[in-house]
Structure formats: structure tokens, C-alpha cells
Design a protein around this motif. Structure first.
Motif, PDB file in Angstrom:
ATOM      1  N   PHE A  76      -4.641   2.144  -8.156  1.00 21.74           N
ATOM      2  CA  PHE A  76      -4.966   1.612  -6.840  1.00 21.74           C
ATOM      3  C   PHE A  76      -3.880   0.662  -6.330  1.00 21.74           C
ATOM      4  CE2 PHE A  76      -9.168   2.962  -8.334  1.00 21.74           C
ATOM      5  CZ  PHE A  76      -9.538   3.743  -7.248  1.00 21.74           C
ATOM      6  N   SER A  77      -3.069   0.138  -7.213  1.00 23.53           N
ATOM      7  CA  SER A  77      -1.884  -0.582  -6.743  1.00 23.53           C
ATOM      8  C   SER A  77      -0.911   0.381  -6.068  1.00 23.53           C
ATOM      9  CB  SER A  77      -1.208  -1.285  -7.922  1.00 23.53           C
ATOM     10  OG  SER A  77      -2.058  -2.260  -8.495  1.00 23.53           O
ATOM     11  N   GLY A  78      -0.742   1.560  -6.672  1.00 24.55           N
ATOM     12  CA  GLY A  78       0.078   2.580  -6.016  1.00 24.55           C
ATOM     13  C   GLY A  78      -0.534   3.061  -4.711  1.00 24.55           C
ATOM     14  N   PHE A  79      -1.863   3.195  -4.670  1.00 24.29           N
ATOM     15  CA  PHE A  79      -2.527   3.585  -3.434  1.00 24.29           C
ATOM     16  C   PHE A  79      -2.318   2.543  -2.339  1.00 24.29           C
ATOM     17  CE2 PHE A  79      -5.303   6.933  -5.330  1.00 24.29           C
ATOM     18  CZ  PHE A  79      -5.124   7.875  -4.323  1.00 24.29           C
ATOM     19  N   LEU A  80      -2.281   1.281  -2.707  1.00 28.06           N
ATOM     20  CA  LEU A  80      -2.070   0.232  -1.709  1.00 28.06           C
ATOM     21  C   LEU A  80      -0.685   0.341  -1.089  1.00 28.06           C
ATOM     22  CD1 LEU A  80      -3.245  -2.250  -0.304  1.00 28.06           C
ATOM     23  CD2 LEU A  80      -2.340  -3.646  -2.173  1.00 28.06           C
ATOM     24  N   LEU A  81       0.320   0.624  -1.904  1.00 28.59           N
ATOM     25  CA  LEU A  81       1.661   0.848  -1.364  1.00 28.59           C
ATOM     26  C   LEU A  81       1.677   2.048  -0.421  1.00 28.59           C
ATOM     27  CD1 LEU A  81       3.751   0.364  -4.633  1.00 28.59           C
ATOM     28  CD2 LEU A  81       3.580  -1.248  -2.738  1.00 28.59           C
ATOM     29  N   TYR A  82       1.036   3.120  -0.836  1.00 28.52           N
ATOM     30  CA  TYR A  82       1.001   4.338  -0.040  1.00 28.52           C
ATOM     31  C   TYR A  82       0.238   4.133   1.268  1.00 28.52           C
ATOM     32  CZ  TYR A  82      -0.516   9.056   1.270  1.00 28.52           C
ATOM     33  OH  TYR A  82      -0.803  10.207   1.967  1.00 28.52           O
ATOM     34  N   ASP A  83      -0.945   3.531   1.200  1.00 30.93           N
ATOM     35  CA  ASP A  83      -1.769   3.358   2.403  1.00 30.93           C
ATOM     36  C   ASP A  83      -1.159   2.362   3.380  1.00 30.93           C
ATOM     37  OD1 ASP A  83      -3.730   5.176   1.643  1.00 30.93           O
ATOM     38  OD2 ASP A  83      -4.824   3.688   0.477  1.00 30.93           O
ATOM     39  N   THR A  84      -0.431   1.375   2.871  1.00 33.75           N
ATOM     40  CA  THR A  84       0.213   0.413   3.772  1.00 33.75           C
ATOM     41  C   THR A  84       1.292   1.094   4.613  1.00 33.75           C
ATOM     42  OG1 THR A  84      -0.229  -1.403   2.233  1.00 33.75           O
ATOM     43  CG2 THR A  84       1.477  -1.755   3.884  1.00 33.75           C
ATOM     44  N   GLN A  85       2.140   1.888   3.961  1.00 38.80           N
ATOM     45  CA  GLN A  85       3.175   2.580   4.720  1.00 38.80           C
ATOM     46  C   GLN A  85       2.600   3.684   5.595  1.00 38.80           C
ATOM     47  OE1 GLN A  85       6.523   3.809   2.339  1.00 38.80           O
ATOM     48  NE2 GLN A  85       7.323   1.720   2.321  1.00 38.80           N
ATOM     49  N   ARG A  86       1.517   4.318   5.163  1.00 39.96           N
ATOM     50  CA  ARG A  86       0.887   5.333   6.008  1.00 39.96           C
ATOM     51  C   ARG A  86       0.258   4.714   7.251  1.00 39.96           C
ATOM     52  NH1 ARG A  86      -4.189   8.979   4.100  1.00 39.96           N
ATOM     53  NH2 ARG A  86      -5.077   6.883   4.141  1.00 39.96           N
ATOM     54  N   LEU A  87      -0.309   3.515   7.095  1.00 40.68           N
ATOM     55  CA  LEU A  87      -0.860   2.794   8.243  1.00 40.68           C
ATOM     56  C   LEU A  87       0.216   2.522   9.280  1.00 40.68           C
ATOM     57  CD1 LEU A  87      -2.581   0.664   9.862  1.00 40.68           C
ATOM     58  CD2 LEU A  87      -1.978  -0.954   8.057  1.00 40.68           C
ATOM     59  N   VAL A  88       1.355   2.034   8.830  1.00 37.64           N
ATOM     60  CA  VAL A  88       2.438   1.720   9.763  1.00 37.64           C
ATOM     61  C   VAL A  88       2.964   2.990  10.424  1.00 37.64           C
ATOM     62  CG1 VAL A  88       4.750   0.741   9.947  1.00 37.64           C
ATOM     63  CG2 VAL A  88       3.050  -0.359   8.476  1.00 37.64           C
ATOM     64  N   ARG A  89       3.068   4.075   9.646  1.00 39.57           N
ATOM     65  CA  ARG A  89       3.562   5.321  10.217  1.00 39.57           C
ATOM     66  C   ARG A  89       2.612   5.840  11.299  1.00 39.57           C
ATOM     67  NH1 ARG A  89       6.976   9.346   8.573  1.00 39.57           N
ATOM     68  NH2 ARG A  89       8.202   7.549   7.863  1.00 39.57           N
ATOM     69  N   LYS A  90       1.312   5.780  11.073  1.00 37.64           N
ATOM     70  CA  LYS A  90       0.355   6.241  12.075  1.00 37.64           C
ATOM     71  C   LYS A  90       0.388   5.365  13.315  1.00 37.64           C
ATOM     72  CE  LYS A  90      -3.035   8.573   9.151  1.00 37.64           C
ATOM     73  NZ  LYS A  90      -4.455   8.619   8.724  1.00 37.64           N
ATOM     74  N   ALA A  91       0.578   4.054  13.118  1.00 34.62           N
ATOM     75  CA  ALA A  91       0.644   3.171  14.278  1.00 34.62           C
ATOM     76  C   ALA A  91       1.892   3.419  15.099  1.00 34.62           C
ATOM     77  CB  ALA A  91       0.595   1.710  13.818  1.00 34.62           C
ATOM     78  N   GLU A  92       2.962   3.891  14.478  1.00 39.35           N
ATOM     79  CA  GLU A  92       4.220   4.105  15.195  1.00 39.35           C
ATOM     80  C   GLU A  92       4.264   5.439  15.945  1.00 39.35           C
ATOM     81  OE1 GLU A  92       7.398   1.637  12.379  1.00 39.35           O
ATOM     82  OE2 GLU A  92       7.033   3.777  12.054  1.00 39.35           O
TER      83      GLU A  92
END
Length: 337
Positions: free
Chosen positions: A280-296
Motif C-alpha cells: 500500500f506504500s507503493g499504491f500511494l505512490l501510484y495513486d498520487t501520480q494518477r490523481l495529478v495526471r487525471k487533474a491535468e
């Protein structure tokens, strides 16, 4: 005790063989005969009725009590991941990465991208508050606490279906500005999560407080790594993370039937705790960058509208799983002292 019994049997056997004239017979034997006998092969004597030792089967080894180092592999993996994370934080934090990072791109963001990210983390903070309030309310209500603490296979699958179902309903509703059906479903999902983890309060307030502080430090460090790293560095981790999620989920289910008092159960518990912490630490890295990508990318590069509640739920589940595992690890360390 066994040596004394063997010595007693040996003495009785010699007395029975030699008889009353044992001293004379001993005097009659020559020293050479004694030396030759001592140099001969030594035969082990077994007690009558004693079964010979046999090697343990695989089942006996797996069901045997765990060793003192049953969790050493998981602890070593967590420690190694912490060292790697600190190195990555230092590497990307001082700007050694050659590619553009999220932090660099944020200076060129339009205002709507910033608003989307702010609203997402606002929903994330509200999710944590609703979950904590729900857990405290259930813990203070005896009937609800007895229901939440009920064990058994049927209740486990019922609670699992309730959590997954409420989350699926909340994600499926289209997001609309203002308080609407999606917000109600989101609040209900967070309240259900709080009720499910309410028995965790038995650990005690001091441990939960420390676990919350440690979780905040881990989440802050991982979020900083995700922001300072190249903006697509962790977006390729979706496949391996999905496989790891299946392994951790299977280990968590198997630990219901195999308690950690056995070697196999301790291995499964270590996989669920320390492996889940890394996962879930790896998931946090993945979901954080995915959040930014979707917002952009919306609306220039995609037709799917940005949903801050769905984006916050992904990060919320990652953080909640990290917190649960840290609290469980700390509680187990206190009990073993």
C-alpha cells in the motif's frame, strides 16, 4: 534423567550377568581385554518401548510452533524499503532527477488543476474524520461493538461485501458539485469503514496515537517522493501492484484459518502485515501520480470528467491500510515484550 535411567539399567544388567562373584570376575579380566573392548565400536542402547526418531514431515514442519525469527524476513523487507524510500526522497528532493517532476510542472498549472487537487485532498481529510468519528461512536456503543467484533466466516464475508459494495456504489454515482447522492454514498462508505475497524480501538489510545503519527510521517514522505519524482515514474506500477494485492488478500484470508501460533500461520501473518505495508506504500505512490495526471488531462485529452471523491477514495484506502498495519505491528511488539 534419561542418563540416570540408562545408567541404572546398565548397572542392573551387569549385576545380573556377573552375579555375586562379580568382584572376582572383574579381577580376573585382564587390562588388555578392557582396552580392546573400549576401542571397539560403541553401540547405543535404547530403552525398551522407545520409538526411534524419524524426520518431520512437511505438514508437521508447517504446523509446528513458529520460531523466534518468524517475522524477521518481513521486518528486513520493511527496513530495506524504508532505506530505499529515504534514498529516493533525498535523490529527488535535491533535484538530481533529469526529467520534469510534478513539482516543476505545478508552476505552470492553470487554476482549475490546482482546485481539483485541493478538493481531492479536502475529501481525503474529511474521509479520515468521518471514519475516526464512526469508529469512536461504534466503540462507545456496546451493541454495535459486539456486532462489529463478531467473528466467524459468515460475518467476515458479510462485512467484506458491505465494504466493497458501499465503495462500488459511491464510485458509480456521477459527481456533481454541491452536496448530492454521491456525497451521501461517500459518507456512508466512510462510516462503514469506521464501524469495521472499531475493534482496533481495543489496542489503546496511546498506541493508536503513535500509529497515526507514524502513518502521517510515512504518507508525507511518500507523497513528497511522488511529487518530486518524474511525473510518470510510478504510473507503470499498476500491474505488479495488482498482483501483489491478490497475494496479500489471499494471505489475509488464509490467516483466518491458520493462526500465527504455527509456522505457516506466522508466515502468512508476516506477509499480510509487512507485505501489505510495502504494497500500500507503493499504491500511494501510484495513486498520487494518477490523481495529478487525471487533474491535468481533463478536458483536453480525455472525455471522462474529473471526480475528486473517487480520486480521494483511492488515497484514503491506501492510508487506512497503512495505518491498520502499523497499529497491528506496534500492538504485537508490545505484547511480545
Amino acid at each position: 534423567m534419561w542418563m540416570q535411567l540408562n545408567k541404572t539399567i546398565l548397572i542392573s544388567r551387569l549385576s545380573g550377568v556377573l552375579g555375586p562373584n562379580s568382584q572376582a570376575v572383574v579381577k580376573w579380566k585382564s587390562p588388555m581385554v578392557v582396552r580392546n573392548y573400549a576401542r571397539g565400536p560403541v553401540r547405543t542402547r535404547t530403552i525398551v518401548g522407545q520409538q526411534p526418531a524419524r524426520p518431520q514431515t512437511l505438514k508437521e514442519k508447517l504446523m509446528a510452533p513458529p520460531s523466534a525469527n518468524a517475522y524477521s524476513l518481513g521486518k528486513g523487507a520493511a527496513a530495506g524499503a524504508a532505506v530505499v524510500g529515504m534514498g529516493a526522497l533525498c535523490y529527488y528532493g535535491i533535484g538530481l532527477g533529469k526529467e520534469n517532476s510534478i513539482a516543476n510542472n505545478s508552476m505552470l498549472w492553470p487554476q482549475y488543476v490546482k482546485d481539483r487537487i485541493h478538493s481531492t485532498y479536502g475529501f481525503f481529510g474529511a474521509s479520515c474524520i468521518v471514519t475516526a468519528a464512526s469508529a469512536a461512536a461504534v466503540f462507545r456503543t456496546p451493541r454495535l461493538l459486539s456486532l462489529a467484533s463478531r467473528g466467524g466466516l459468515l460475518w467476515t464475508f458479510a462485512s467484506l461485501a458491505l465494504v466493497i459494495g458501499s465503495g462500488a456504489v459511491a464510485r458509480s454515482i456521477e459527481y456533481q458539485p454541491g452536496f448530492g447522492p454521491k456525497h451521501l454514498a461517500w459518507v456512508a462508505h466512510c462510516a462503514i469503514m469506521g464501524a469495521v475497524i472499531a475493534p482496533l480501538c481495543f489496542i489503546g489510545g496511546p498506541i493508536l496515537t503513535r500509529a497515526a503519527i507514524y502513518t502521517g510521517g510515512i504518507v508525507g514522505g511518500l507523497s513528497t517522493i511522488a511529487v518530486c519524482a518524474p511525473n510518470d515514474k510510478f504510473l507503470y506500477m499498476g500491474g505488479p501492484l495488482a498482483i501483489g494485492l491478490g497475494v496479500v488478500f489471499a494471505s489475509s484470508l488464509a490467516s483466518m484459518w491458520l493462526p500465527p501460533t504455527t509456522a505457516l500461520g506466522a508466515g502468512l501473518a508476516s506477509m499480510s502485515l509487512y507485505g501489505g505495508l510495502l504494497l500500500f506504500s507503493g499504491f500511494l505512490l501510484y495513486d498520487t501520480q494518477r490523481l495529478v495526471r487525471k487533474a491535468e488531462v481533463y478536458p483536453q485529452y480525455t472525455m471522462a470528467p474529473f471526480d475528486p471523491i473517487n480520486a480521494s477514495m483511492s488515497i484514503y484506502l491506501d492510508v487506512l491500510n497503512i495505518f491498520i498495519r502499523i497499529a497491528t505491528i506496534m500492538s504485537g511488539s508490545r505484547n511480545r515484550k
